[in-house]
Design an enzyme around this catalytic site. Structure first.
Site, PDB file in Angstrom:
ATOM      1  CD  GLU A 146      35.328  37.116   0.670  1.00  0.00           C
ATOM      2  OE1 GLU A 146      36.332  37.625   0.144  1.00  0.00           O
ATOM      3  OE2 GLU A 146      34.189  37.624   0.601  1.00  0.00           O
ATOM      4  CD  GLU A 245      35.860  41.773  -3.232  1.00  0.00           C
ATOM      5  OE1 GLU A 245      34.649  41.887  -3.017  1.00  0.00           O
ATOM      6  OE2 GLU A 245      36.598  40.982  -2.600  1.00  0.00           O
TER       7      GLU A 245
END
Length: 270
Positions: A146, A245
């Site tokens: 990521e 998130e």
């Protein structure tokens, strides 16, 4: 229709961690993700998933000394043995929890690293990811990387989508994929609609995450047109999960109006 997973590290923090599974299920979530499971016995986590009809869709491999500020070690020369041990531990939890994805963090690099040193970090990263992907493939698990913005995580080795996709291409493992967090992407480079349309069809995006920009609250707060982005994701036929998130501005359940409205509109237009 996009599928949403509650991130239990950021959401429902008004509850003890093990009670967050029930809270997420009560709000209609069918899946969860979180940073790390290792403080809890895998059988207890599995019981919480099963009791509340939830799927585990993502968690992180051990990141090194998190409490001391480490943020992964996959790009750090000299940490190979520790990383291999961490991958093995993560895959044990993935098997117990039925998680098809594990995020492996790259780590922090000195801001004054020379080009030669950065090249050494990248070589280490590629070699470590190749080994991790090979080990994970035998278990039917995808390894994710990521890009993370440097404002929230200064010094993180991987920051842009192009860098991440180049790493995936260079490693060449079919189960190594990119975790595209729209929050980080907007802060670093913007142009999210074009990024989704460019990268999702490649098959290299294994997971999406969302949060409002700039404050990382509910995704409908701030500068992103989240409904437009959901429509783009839907149009592209992305069949993975979207991890929520974000840090709720107030109570988690009270802040889910964005999701309730979206679900309602999709039902009415079906």
């Amino acid at each position: 229709m996009p599928r949403f997973a509650a991130n239990l590290s950021m959401m429902y923090t008004e509850h003890d961690f093990l009670d967050r599974f029930a809270a997420a299920s009560a709000d209609g979530f069918e899946a969860v993700e979180y940073l790390f499971p290792y403080a809890y016995d895998a059988t207890e986590l599995r019981r919480r998933l099963d009791d509340h009809g939830l799927r585990q869709v993502l968690f992180n491999a051990p990141p090194g000394a998190w409490e001391s500020g480490e943020r992964g070690m996959a790009a750090l020369p000299g940490r190979e043995a520790e990383l291999r041990s961490g991958i093995d531990r993560a895959l044990e939890y993935a098997a117990a929890l039925g998680s098809p994805r594990v995020h492996v963090m790259a780590g922090l690099v000195r801001p004054d690293a020379t080009p030669v040193e950065r090249a050494e970090h990248r070589d280490t990263y590629l070699a470590n990811l190749a080994r991790a992907a090979e080990r994970a493939a035998a278990a039917g698990v995808d390894i994710l990387i990521e890009p993370i913005n440097g404002r929230d995580m200064p010094g993180y080795f991987l920051t842009t989508q192009a860098e991440a996709h180049a790493v995936v291409r260079d490693v060449g493992a079919s189960n190594l994929k990119v975790q595209l967090d729209l929050y980080h992407c907007q802060i670093v480079e913007g142009d999210i609609t074009a990024t989704l349309r460019r990268d999702v069809p490649t098959g290299r995006v294994g997971h999406l995450q969302i949060a409002g920009v700039p404050d990382r609250h509910e995704p409908d707060l701030g500068e992103l047109d989240i409904r437009h982005l959901f429509d783009v994701i839907d149009e592209l036929g992305f069949d993975g999960w979207i991890g929520c998130e974000y840090i709720p501005r107030a109570g988690t359940s009270e802040g889910l109006r964005w999701l309730d409205d979206y679900r309602s509109d999709r039902r009415n237009n079906a």
